[in-house]
Design a protein around this motif. Sequence first.
Motif, PDB file in Angstrom:
ATOM      1  N   ALA A 109       0.828  -1.204   0.000  1.00 40.42           N
ATOM      2  CA  ALA A 109       0.000   0.000   0.000  1.00 40.42           C
ATOM      3  C   ALA A 109       0.864   1.256   0.000  1.00 40.42           C
ATOM      4  CB  ALA A 109      -0.924  -0.003   1.200  1.00 40.42           C
ATOM      5  N   HIS A 110       2.051   1.168   0.619  1.00 37.93           N
ATOM      6  CA  HIS A 110       2.941   2.318   0.693  1.00 37.93           C
ATOM      7  C   HIS A 110       3.967   2.334  -0.433  1.00 37.93           C
ATOM      8  CE1 HIS A 110       1.138   3.094   4.530  1.00 37.93           C
ATOM      9  NE2 HIS A 110       1.449   1.870   4.943  1.00 37.93           N
ATOM     10  N   GLN A 111       4.038   1.241  -1.185  1.00 37.73           N
ATOM     11  CA  GLN A 111       5.009   1.132  -2.265  1.00 37.73           C
ATOM     12  C   GLN A 111       4.322   0.519  -3.495  1.00 37.73           C
ATOM     13  OE1 GLN A 111       8.388  -1.259  -1.231  1.00 37.73           O
ATOM     14  NE2 GLN A 111       9.406  -0.916  -3.167  1.00 37.73           N
ATOM     15  N   PRO A 112       3.540   1.328  -4.250  1.00 35.72           N
ATOM     16  CA  PRO A 112       2.915   0.793  -5.460  1.00 35.72           C
ATOM     17  C   PRO A 112       3.982   0.421  -6.482  1.00 35.72           C
ATOM     18  CG  PRO A 112       2.322   3.111  -5.122  1.00 35.72           C
ATOM     19  CD  PRO A 112       3.234   2.716  -4.024  1.00 35.72           C
ATOM     20  N   CYS A 113       3.605  -0.398  -7.425  1.00 38.49           N
ATOM     21  CA  CYS A 113       4.538  -0.893  -8.431  1.00 38.49           C
ATOM     22  C   CYS A 113       3.880  -0.793  -9.804  1.00 38.49           C
ATOM     23  CB  CYS A 113       4.899  -2.335  -8.101  1.00 38.49           C
ATOM     24  SG  CYS A 113       6.048  -3.110  -9.247  1.00 38.49           S
ATOM     25  N   GLN A 114       4.689  -0.581 -10.829  1.00 42.60           N
ATOM     26  CA  GLN A 114       4.179  -0.608 -12.197  1.00 42.60           C
ATOM     27  C   GLN A 114       4.056  -2.065 -12.625  1.00 42.60           C
ATOM     28  OE1 GLN A 114       3.288   1.994 -14.402  1.00 42.60           O
ATOM     29  NE2 GLN A 114       3.314   3.139 -12.491  1.00 42.60           N
ATOM     30  N   LEU A 115       2.892  -2.432 -13.154  1.00 37.44           N
ATOM     31  CA  LEU A 115       2.597  -3.807 -13.522  1.00 37.44           C
ATOM     32  C   LEU A 115       2.069  -3.829 -14.950  1.00 37.44           C
ATOM     33  CD1 LEU A 115       2.492  -6.598 -12.075  1.00 37.44           C
ATOM     34  CD2 LEU A 115       0.131  -6.097 -11.527  1.00 37.44           C
ATOM     35  N   LEU A 144      -8.263  -7.669  -9.108  1.00 40.93           N
ATOM     36  CA  LEU A 144      -9.580  -7.789  -8.487  1.00 40.93           C
ATOM     37  C   LEU A 144     -10.444  -6.553  -8.712  1.00 40.93           C
ATOM     38  CD1 LEU A 144      -8.725  -9.454  -5.061  1.00 40.93           C
ATOM     39  CD2 LEU A 144      -9.450 -10.540  -7.174  1.00 40.93           C
ATOM     40  N   GLU A 145      -9.780  -5.398  -8.874  1.00 44.55           N
ATOM     41  CA  GLU A 145     -10.530  -4.156  -9.011  1.00 44.55           C
ATOM     42  C   GLU A 145      -9.655  -3.128  -9.713  1.00 44.55           C
ATOM     43  OE1 GLU A 145     -13.013  -1.027  -6.156  1.00 44.55           O
ATOM     44  OE2 GLU A 145     -11.854  -2.630  -5.242  1.00 44.55           O
ATOM     45  N   ILE A 146     -10.299  -2.219 -10.433  1.00 45.61           N
ATOM     46  CA  ILE A 146      -9.615  -1.077 -11.043  1.00 45.61           C
ATOM     47  C   ILE A 146     -10.298   0.173 -10.504  1.00 45.61           C
ATOM     48  CG2 ILE A 146      -9.089   0.158 -13.172  1.00 45.61           C
ATOM     49  CD1 ILE A 146      -7.641  -2.403 -13.273  1.00 45.61           C
ATOM     50  N   ALA A 149      -4.606  -0.510 -10.445  1.00 47.98           N
ATOM     51  CA  ALA A 149      -5.129  -1.873 -10.416  1.00 47.98           C
ATOM     52  C   ALA A 149      -4.885  -2.439  -9.029  1.00 47.98           C
ATOM     53  CB  ALA A 149      -4.428  -2.730 -11.461  1.00 47.98           C
ATOM     54  N   TYR A 150      -5.923  -2.911  -8.392  1.00 45.66           N
ATOM     55  CA  TYR A 150      -5.805  -3.530  -7.081  1.00 45.66           C
ATOM     56  C   TYR A 150      -5.742  -5.035  -7.288  1.00 45.66           C
ATOM     57  CZ  TYR A 150      -6.523   1.013  -5.110  1.00 45.66           C
ATOM     58  OH  TYR A 150      -6.361   2.329  -4.776  1.00 45.66           O
ATOM     59  N   VAL A 151      -4.632  -5.618  -6.831  1.00 44.03           N
ATOM     60  CA  VAL A 151      -4.323  -7.013  -7.137  1.00 44.03           C
ATOM     61  C   VAL A 151      -4.225  -7.836  -5.861  1.00 44.03           C
ATOM     62  CG1 VAL A 151      -3.124  -6.404  -9.269  1.00 44.03           C
ATOM     63  CG2 VAL A 151      -1.827  -6.553  -7.147  1.00 44.03           C
ATOM     64  N   TRP A 166       0.147  -0.463 -15.639  1.00 43.94           N
ATOM     65  CA  TRP A 166      -0.784   0.024 -14.633  1.00 43.94           C
ATOM     66  C   TRP A 166      -0.045   0.165 -13.307  1.00 43.94           C
ATOM     67  CZ3 TRP A 166      -6.012   1.128 -15.119  1.00 43.94           C
ATOM     68  CH2 TRP A 166      -6.577   0.823 -16.355  1.00 43.94           C
ATOM     69  N   THR A 167      -0.447   1.129 -12.526  1.00 44.13           N
ATOM     70  CA  THR A 167       0.030   1.217 -11.156  1.00 44.13           C
ATOM     71  C   THR A 167      -0.732   0.170 -10.360  1.00 44.13           C
ATOM     72  OG1 THR A 167       0.443   3.573 -11.379  1.00 44.13           O
ATOM     73  CG2 THR A 167       0.261   2.711  -9.143  1.00 44.13           C
ATOM     74  N   ALA A 168       0.007  -0.667  -9.638  1.00 43.89           N
ATOM     75  CA  ALA A 168      -0.635  -1.758  -8.901  1.00 43.89           C
ATOM     76  C   ALA A 168      -0.434  -1.581  -7.412  1.00 43.89           C
ATOM     77  CB  ALA A 168      -0.060  -3.091  -9.348  1.00 43.89           C
TER      78      ALA A 168
END
Length: 150
Positions: A100-106, A133-135, A140-142, A113-115
């Motif tokens: 949550a504190h360190q998003p990643c490019q996926l 699971l959700e955008i 993107a929430y994975v 997408w930022t994940a």
Amino acid sequence: MGGMDWLIWLGAGALLVVAELFSLDLILLMLACGAFAGAITGVFVDSVVLEAIVALVVAIGMLGVVRPSLVARLHHGPELILGTRKLLGCRAIAPGTISAHQPCQLKIDGELWTAQPYDEHLVIEPGTTVEVLEIRGATAYVHPVPELEL
């Protein structure tokens, strides 16, 4: 009509079939079936009234029973999913740590997408297979996909 009235029914049925090619409603095709039934009746019976009754009953029956199921079958197909909904359920491999504190490019379905993890307390390690699971917006929430044990 002197015993040759079945030819008129046959011609009417053929014209209705040709006209159906232009309308594609399946209504004229059902009427053509009634005309063909009238033609078949005309071969065996020399009564125009009986031929017309058979043609009418068959046409109404085709319109009421057969056409609705044909239309439903022709119009039922795979649902077209557009936009971000098409990404739900897609899988990707996390190139780096995702939290949550360190998003990643996926890379999902060929796009970056930022994940972030769907569960904000979860930390996803690099190399983990994740599922979308959700955008929300451009994020993107994975969630990690559990490894199958054999």
